[in-house]
Design a protein around this motif. Structure first.
Motif, PDB file in Angstrom:
ATOM      1  N   PHE A 183      -0.230  -7.381   3.477  1.00 17.64           N
ATOM      2  CA  PHE A 183      -1.345  -6.923   4.283  1.00 17.64           C
ATOM      3  C   PHE A 183      -1.764  -5.502   3.908  1.00 17.64           C
ATOM      4  O   PHE A 183      -2.053  -4.668   4.756  1.00 17.64           O
ATOM      5  N   MET A 184      -1.735  -5.223   2.628  1.00 18.84           N
ATOM      6  CA  MET A 184      -2.218  -3.918   2.156  1.00 18.84           C
ATOM      7  C   MET A 184      -2.640  -4.022   0.700  1.00 18.84           C
ATOM      8  O   MET A 184      -2.309  -4.998   0.025  1.00 18.84           O
ATOM      9  N   GLN A 185      -3.399  -3.022   0.261  1.00 12.99           N
ATOM     10  CA  GLN A 185      -3.813  -3.002  -1.135  1.00 12.99           C
ATOM     11  C   GLN A 185      -2.628  -2.575  -2.006  1.00 12.99           C
ATOM     12  O   GLN A 185      -1.665  -1.981  -1.520  1.00 12.99           O
ATOM     13  N   ARG A 222      -1.348  -8.706  -1.761  1.00 12.48           N
ATOM     14  CA  ARG A 222      -2.231  -8.136  -0.731  1.00 12.48           C
ATOM     15  C   ARG A 222      -2.146  -8.968   0.538  1.00 12.48           C
ATOM     16  O   ARG A 222      -2.115  -8.447   1.650  1.00 12.48           O
ATOM     17  N   GLU A 223      -2.136 -10.294   0.349  1.00 15.56           N
ATOM     18  CA  GLU A 223      -2.071 -11.204   1.484  1.00 15.56           C
ATOM     19  C   GLU A 223      -0.742 -11.059   2.228  1.00 15.56           C
ATOM     20  O   GLU A 223      -0.700 -10.943   3.449  1.00 15.56           O
ATOM     21  N   LYS A 264      -8.096  -3.504  -8.990  1.00 16.85           N
ATOM     22  CA  LYS A 264      -8.966  -4.666  -8.824  1.00 16.85           C
ATOM     23  C   LYS A 264      -9.130  -5.471 -10.115  1.00 16.85           C
ATOM     24  O   LYS A 264      -9.696  -6.561 -10.090  1.00 16.85           O
ATOM     25  N   ILE A 265      -8.674  -4.934 -11.219  1.00 21.11           N
ATOM     26  CA  ILE A 265      -8.828  -5.717 -12.444  1.00 21.11           C
ATOM     27  C   ILE A 265      -7.538  -6.467 -12.814  1.00 21.11           C
ATOM     28  O   ILE A 265      -7.508  -7.199 -13.797  1.00 21.11           O
ATOM     29  N   PHE A 266      -6.500  -6.318 -12.006  1.00 21.84           N
ATOM     30  CA  PHE A 266      -5.247  -7.004 -12.333  1.00 21.84           C
ATOM     31  C   PHE A 266      -5.156  -8.392 -11.704  1.00 21.84           C
ATOM     32  O   PHE A 266      -5.470  -8.564 -10.536  1.00 21.84           O
ATOM     33  N   ASP A 267      -4.697  -9.370 -12.493  1.00 23.77           N
ATOM     34  CA  ASP A 267      -4.297 -10.666 -11.922  1.00 23.77           C
ATOM     35  C   ASP A 267      -2.902 -10.544 -11.338  1.00 23.77           C
ATOM     36  O   ASP A 267      -2.622 -11.044 -10.259  1.00 23.77           O
ATOM     37  N   GLU A 299      -3.382 -10.658  -5.624  1.00 26.38           N
ATOM     38  CA  GLU A 299      -3.996 -11.124  -4.385  1.00 26.38           C
ATOM     39  C   GLU A 299      -2.934 -11.637  -3.400  1.00 26.38           C
ATOM     40  O   GLU A 299      -3.031 -11.428  -2.196  1.00 26.38           O
TER      41      GLU A 299
END
Lengths: 120, 234
Positions: free
Chosen positions: B222-224, B218-219, B195-198, B215
């Motif tokens: 469709f997964m983390q 992820r989009e 969560k801290i990565f751009d 992000e």
């Protein structure tokens, strides 16, 4: 807040803040926590939180005052519309799911009526 | 051509240890102001890559530019590096370590250091050899983040520390990240850090096999990022 598995982080933060606005935890004109505060609390990149704020601003749900911070809109209509939108989304999903398992529109209405009576 | 928006440019980077190829024609650019995760299992080439970036190792082939310069004296003054193991002498006190850093680096900010020490619950009169592994990691990170560097390179910052220390380390990284500096963080503990990565870059057998905005990935997938990591390396 808990993160879900398949959505971008910024979308999840937007949804979370929307739910806070709808439920009244964040009221009209309230100041939002700073980007840095949210980033620390949720352990996410500040750029991600920034993006969430931009998205909320784009939807006119919040506004930013230079040097002061970000605030929830004072426009009650915007919040009302948000609530309505969310309700519609929930309804659409619900109806879709019900139809998928073979309920007709009338069946659904009947079920809801029964349930509402029970709750009273 | 060197692009001024990039803090790091890596072209066709190859490093071999004898017959073993640790880096294989690796290409990667890192934009200014971003937090970038280099993700890969042990032995994928992460630490070799980092060591070339900070000038500890020399490449066999290829080119590396940091802020437009080859790794050397010039780049060491703008890069703050956290190695993957404790770099402090056991006989030192926290105080001595701070003095050493102050001597070495002109961009060392003592005020920032004091704030971080307090946050990490470290005292200046503690001895390095009496610190636990997690505390040593926190002290190392405190020193590294106390510099006002253009580029922070953190090699496995949360490996082998307990969950509480891990959260503290993440908080320290988030709180001390500044928009005009950049960060490269290597890890195989993707779940805790994603969560801290751009941006993220997946490294395997010395090559970047996938890179992109976290992000966006992820989009698209469709997964983390953690699930993507497991799919790629699992």
């Amino acid at each position: 807040m808990k993160f879900e598995n398949n959505l971008p982080i910024y979308v999840q933060i937007v949804d979370y803040l929307k739910s806070q606005i709808i439920s009244g935890v964040l009221k009209e004109g309230d100041k939002l926590p700073s980007v840095r505060e949210i980033a620390t609390e949720l352990k996410v990149n500040p750029n991600t939180v920034q993006r969430s704020y931009q998205e909320l601003e784009r939807e006119n749900l919040v506004f930013t005052q230079r040097g002061m911070g970000t605030f929830v809109t004072e426009d009650k209509k915007v919040i009302k519309d948000l609530k309505k939108n969310l309700a519609n989304n929930i309804l659409n999903n619900f109806i879709e799911d019900m139809k998928a398992i073979g309920f007709s529109s009338n069946d659904i209405i009947e079920l809801i009526n029964e349930r509402v009576k029970e709750e009273k | 051509m060197y692009d001024v928006d990039n803090i790091v440019e890596i072209k066709n980077l190859t490093k071999s240890y004898g017959r073993k190829l640790a880096l294989d024609n690796l290409n990667l650019n890192i934009k200014k102001g971003k937090v970038v995760g280099i993700l890969g299992p042990n032995g994928s080439g992460k630490t070799t890559l980092i060591k070339i970036l900070v000038g500890i190792l020399r490449q066999t082939k290829g080119e590396v530019l940091i802020n437009g310069y080859k790794p050397g004296v010039q780049t060491k003054s703008i890069v703050s590096y956290l190695p993957d193991r404790n770099f402090l002498y056991e006989w030192m006190k926290v105080e001595d370590a701070i003095e050493m850093y102050k001597d070495f680096y002109a961009d060392f900010d003592e005020k920032k250091c004091d704030d971080l020490l307090q946050f990490m619950r470290l005292e200046r009169d503690m001895k390095v050899n009496s610190l636990s592994k997690g505390m040593k990691e926190k002290l190392n990170l405190t020193l590294v983040l106390s510099r006002k560097a253009k580029l922070y390179i953190l090699d496995e910052p949360i490996a082998g520390v307990d969950p509480v220390a891990r959260d503290q380390i993440l908080d320290a990284i988030i709180n001390n990240y500044e928009e005009n500096s950049s960060m490269i963080i290597t890890t195989h503990l993707v779940r805790y850090m994603e969560k801290i990565f751009d941006e993220v870059a997946f490294i395997s057998d010395g090559k970047i096999i996938l890179e992109g905005n976290a992000e966006k990935l992820r989009e698209d997938k469709f997964m983390q990022i953690d699930d993507l990591y497991k799919e790629i390396f699992g």
